[in-house]
Enzyme design. Sequence first.
Site, PDB file in Angstrom:
ATOM      1  N   HIS A   8       0.739  -1.173  -0.106  1.00 25.94           N
ATOM      2  CA  HIS A   8      -0.096   0.093  -0.066  1.00 25.94           C
ATOM      3  C   HIS A   8       0.777   1.071   0.109  1.00 25.94           C
ATOM      4  O   HIS A   8       2.193   1.114   0.301  1.00 25.94           O
ATOM      5  CB  HIS A   8      -0.930   0.092   1.228  1.00 25.94           C
ATOM      6  CG  HIS A   8      -1.946  -0.889   1.122  1.00 25.94           C
ATOM      7  ND1 HIS A   8      -1.994  -2.251   1.430  1.00 25.94           N
ATOM      8  CD2 HIS A   8      -3.252  -0.432   0.818  1.00 25.94           C
ATOM      9  CE1 HIS A   8      -3.241  -2.585   1.118  1.00 25.94           C
ATOM     10  NE2 HIS A   8      -4.099  -1.857   0.810  1.00 25.94           N
ATOM     11  N   LYS A  26      -0.126   4.747   4.815  1.00 25.20           N
ATOM     12  CA  LYS A  26      -0.948   3.931   5.373  1.00 25.20           C
ATOM     13  C   LYS A  26      -0.309   3.460   6.869  1.00 25.20           C
ATOM     14  O   LYS A  26       0.719   3.319   7.002  1.00 25.20           O
ATOM     15  CB  LYS A  26      -1.100   2.392   4.749  1.00 25.20           C
ATOM     16  CG  LYS A  26      -2.119   1.490   5.202  1.00 25.20           C
ATOM     17  CD  LYS A  26      -2.585   0.572   4.371  1.00 25.20           C
ATOM     18  CE  LYS A  26      -3.481  -0.522   4.947  1.00 25.20           C
ATOM     19  NZ  LYS A  26      -4.593   0.059   5.399  1.00 25.20           N
TER      20      LYS A  26
END
Length: 263
Positions: A143, A147
């Site tokens: 990600h 994050k």
Amino acid sequence: MRVGILGIAGRMGQELVAQARAAGHDVIGGTLNPASARAYRNDIPALGLPDLAGQSDVVIDFTHADAVAEHARILSTGRAAWVLGTTGISPEQQLQVEAASHRIAVLQAAHFGLGINLLMTVARQLAAILPAETYDAEIVEMHHRQKVDAPSGSALLLGQAVAEGRGTTLAAVMESGRDGHCGARATGAIGFASLRGGQIVGEHSLSFTALGEQITLSHRAFDRNIFAAGAMRAAAWLVGRPPGLYGIDEMLDLRPAREHDRQ
Ligand code: NAD
């Protein structure tokens, strides 16, 4: 539909506003993180949650796990349905979500896209067929660099699907954060690795590796508009339903409806 957006200044919040408006819904307003409220510039009013929930049929929440307990407390005193996409929720915070679902309709999903929910269904089926002793299950996710939780909520759900298919629980067999001299892989373990970088929206892969072959399922999200579209669809599906904790698999008809607590 009268919609309230929690965390309206966030990446998902902005995408939700765009999609709700494009679909002709009435965006009543949104909540802000008190710490960033002063920087907010938008034509949509920033409201306190009690006020926003009082005027909305449904509120859509993609914020931060630390806000979830307060959201649960406030929302359970009103009538608005709650679509909850925030991830990284602790077991204690999850209990607050469950308590709220005794009073209002809640649809919670760690991933609102159709593709990864289908992947979970297939993962459960494969895990039920491939023996855990010979097919090592490993999940890798990547990600964007901002994050804050790891493994991702979707990776954990994939792991749960594998565990369910194998007739066990993820807590019993999860291996994550391997580092240093951590010992050999336990037989039947479900392993996790998390990568972070750039602006990657979400990549997940699940592999079953035996001595002579490997099967890999993978999914890549290119745009967070798929999550917002799923959340908007969930909001329309949820409004008017009795109190209960609903899952996206029910909305997508991927598994039979469960019994819900009803008042
Ligand atoms: P983001 O950081 O861009 O946005 C979150 C917003 O929430 C920020 O503007 C932050 O200031 C705000 N916020 C924090 N605490 C708040 C509070 N108490 N009240 C109101 N607002 C508050 O992050 P994002 O990429 O939009 O993701 C948000 C959450 O949604 C994360 O937990 C992420 O993992 C999750 N997510 C879930 C899915 C899914 O399909 N379920 C998809 C994408 C993101």
